[in-house]
Design a protein around this motif. Structure first.
Motif, short mmCIF file in Angstrom:
data_model
loop_
_atom_site.label_atom_id
_atom_site.label_comp_id
_atom_site.label_asym_id
_atom_site.label_seq_id
_atom_site.Cartn_x
_atom_site.Cartn_y
_atom_site.Cartn_z
N ALA A 203 63.77 -27.91 -1.33
CA ALA A 203 65.22 -28.64 -0.72
C ALA A 203 64.79 -30.00 -0.30
O ALA A 203 63.80 -30.33 -0.02
CB ALA A 203 65.42 -27.86 0.49
N GLY A 204 65.63 -30.70 -0.53
CA GLY A 204 65.64 -32.36 -0.30
C GLY A 204 66.85 -33.01 -0.60
O GLY A 204 67.87 -32.57 -1.15
N GLY A 205 66.93 -34.19 0.01
CA GLY A 205 68.17 -34.86 0.06
C GLY A 205 67.81 -36.45 -0.37
O GLY A 205 66.61 -36.83 -0.19
N SER A 206 68.87 -37.17 -0.95
CA SER A 206 68.47 -38.28 -1.51
C SER A 206 67.40 -38.56 -2.58
O SER A 206 67.29 -37.68 -3.50
CB SER A 206 68.46 -39.35 -0.55
N GLY A 207 66.41 -39.41 -2.46
CA GLY A 207 65.49 -39.34 -3.47
C GLY A 207 64.67 -38.15 -3.54
O GLY A 207 64.21 -37.44 -4.62
N GLY A 208 64.61 -37.35 -2.36
CA GLY A 208 64.01 -35.95 -2.15
C GLY A 208 64.90 -34.83 -3.02
O GLY A 208 64.12 -33.92 -3.59
N ALA A 209 66.09 -35.03 -3.22
CA ALA A 209 66.86 -34.27 -4.13
C ALA A 209 66.47 -34.29 -5.48
O ALA A 209 66.08 -33.24 -6.35
CB ALA A 209 68.25 -34.70 -3.95
N ARG A 210 66.16 -35.74 -5.92
CA ARG A 210 65.88 -35.92 -7.25
C ARG A 210 64.32 -35.21 -7.50
O ARG A 210 64.12 -34.54 -8.60
CB ARG A 210 65.70 -37.28 -7.52
N ASP A 211 63.43 -35.50 -6.57
CA ASP A 211 62.22 -35.01 -6.63
C ASP A 211 62.32 -33.37 -6.78
O ASP A 211 61.49 -32.66 -7.35
CB ASP A 211 61.20 -35.09 -5.39
N SER A 212 63.06 -32.84 -6.01
CA SER A 212 63.40 -31.36 -5.98
C SER A 212 63.82 -30.97 -7.41
O SER A 212 63.49 -29.84 -7.68
CB SER A 212 64.05 -30.99 -4.80
#
Length: 288
Positions: free
Chosen positions: A95-104
């Motif tokens: 799970a992740g948001g913003s750049g963390g969404a792309r990483d996820s």
């Protein structure tokens, strides 16, 4: 904090909770696992019966700086794969948001065997969002090295912060070869150049076919230039069977947070303060 070496660099992490399936929770930008707003979401997920892994990605927080890969997100996906492999922690929820969404999403595309479910929000896209990231995260380092050599990186505020949190990063930076570093930075910068067939930076749309796990997408706000509503809708079309929901925070939450931050009111409203509101829909999705 516990540390694991992955691809020649130390990665700092922690696991919250005593039992339950593991959720890897990743913030955006180059923010650390201790960025305000992330831990309340993690604690709410732990309260829902899960364990949560928080980690400082390379170039974030107290982890080592590293520079390789097709893009920075590709490097982070490879690092997460290494971290979970060493910990014997997969498969798990990503799970992740913003750049963390792309990483996820990239982690799920490249290492599908590690992922059971995927949850993403504040997905970056669009001309403004992509150019903004390239200008903010890549261009300052390119300019510093072109004008002052590798030593110029020590004057870039972001890398000064990494050295303050991890003094070993100073020597890691100074040992870089300038020409090799610039080649990597130009490759990372190119990932943020909008291209046909790339809804998210540096990732061909056909890669979304590799995501075959249950996926929850929390769409971007109505007028959010950094995480456009349109991008969330396009990603929902690219991930077959994904579930798209409206944001559980105000439509203009990101804009108001950015305004507060620009005004120096970071204690008044942090960029990720509203993320804890995602806990109920995330837990509902995970229990299906």
């Amino acid at each position: 904090m516990p540390v694991v070496e992955v691809n020649g660099g130390n990665v700092v992490y922690e696991i919250l909770g005593e039992s339950g399936d593991l959720i890897v929770l990743t913030p955006g930008g180059r923010f650390s696992k201790d960025v305000p707003g992330l831990r309340p979401l993690a604690e709410a997920l732990v309260g829902g019966g899960y364990r949560v892994l928080l980690w400082d990605r390379p170039n974030c927080g107290a982890s080592d700086v590293q520079f390789y890969g097709q893009s920075e997100s590709h490097m982070r996906a490879e690092t997460l794969h290494g971290l979970l492999t060493v910990l014997g922690a997969g498969p798990c929820i990503i799970a992740g948001g913003s750049g963390g969404a792309r990483d996820s999403m990239l982690t799920t595309m490249l290492y599908p065997e590690l992922v059971t479910k995927l949850v993403v929000w504040n997905i970056v896209g669009g001309v403004y969002g992509m150019y903004q990231l390239g200008a903010f995260y890549v261009l300052p380092s390119i300019q510093a090295v072109r004008w002052s050599g590798i030593e110029g990186l020590l004057k870039v505020p972001e890398w000064r912060e990494r050295i303050e949190q991890n003094p070993n990063n100073k020597q890691r930076i100074l040992s870089l070869d300038a020409d090799a570093f610039l080649k990597v930075m130009l490759r990372w910068l190119n990932a943020f150049v909008p291209k046909p067939g790339q809804t998210i930076p540096g990732v061909d749309d056909e890669m979304f076919d590799r995501i075959r796990v249950p996926t929850l997408i929390i769409r971007g706000g109505e007028n959010d230039w950094d995480h456009p509503k349109r991008t969330s809708l396009e990603v929902s079309c690219l991930i077959k069977g994904s579930h798209l929901i409206d944001p559980p925070w105000p439509e203009d939450a990101w804009e108001r947070a950015a305004e507060a931050r620009a005004a120096g009111k970071v204690d008044h409203f942090n960029m990720f303060d509203t993320w804890v509101l995602a806990a109920p829909p995330i837990l509902e999705f995970l229990e299906r």
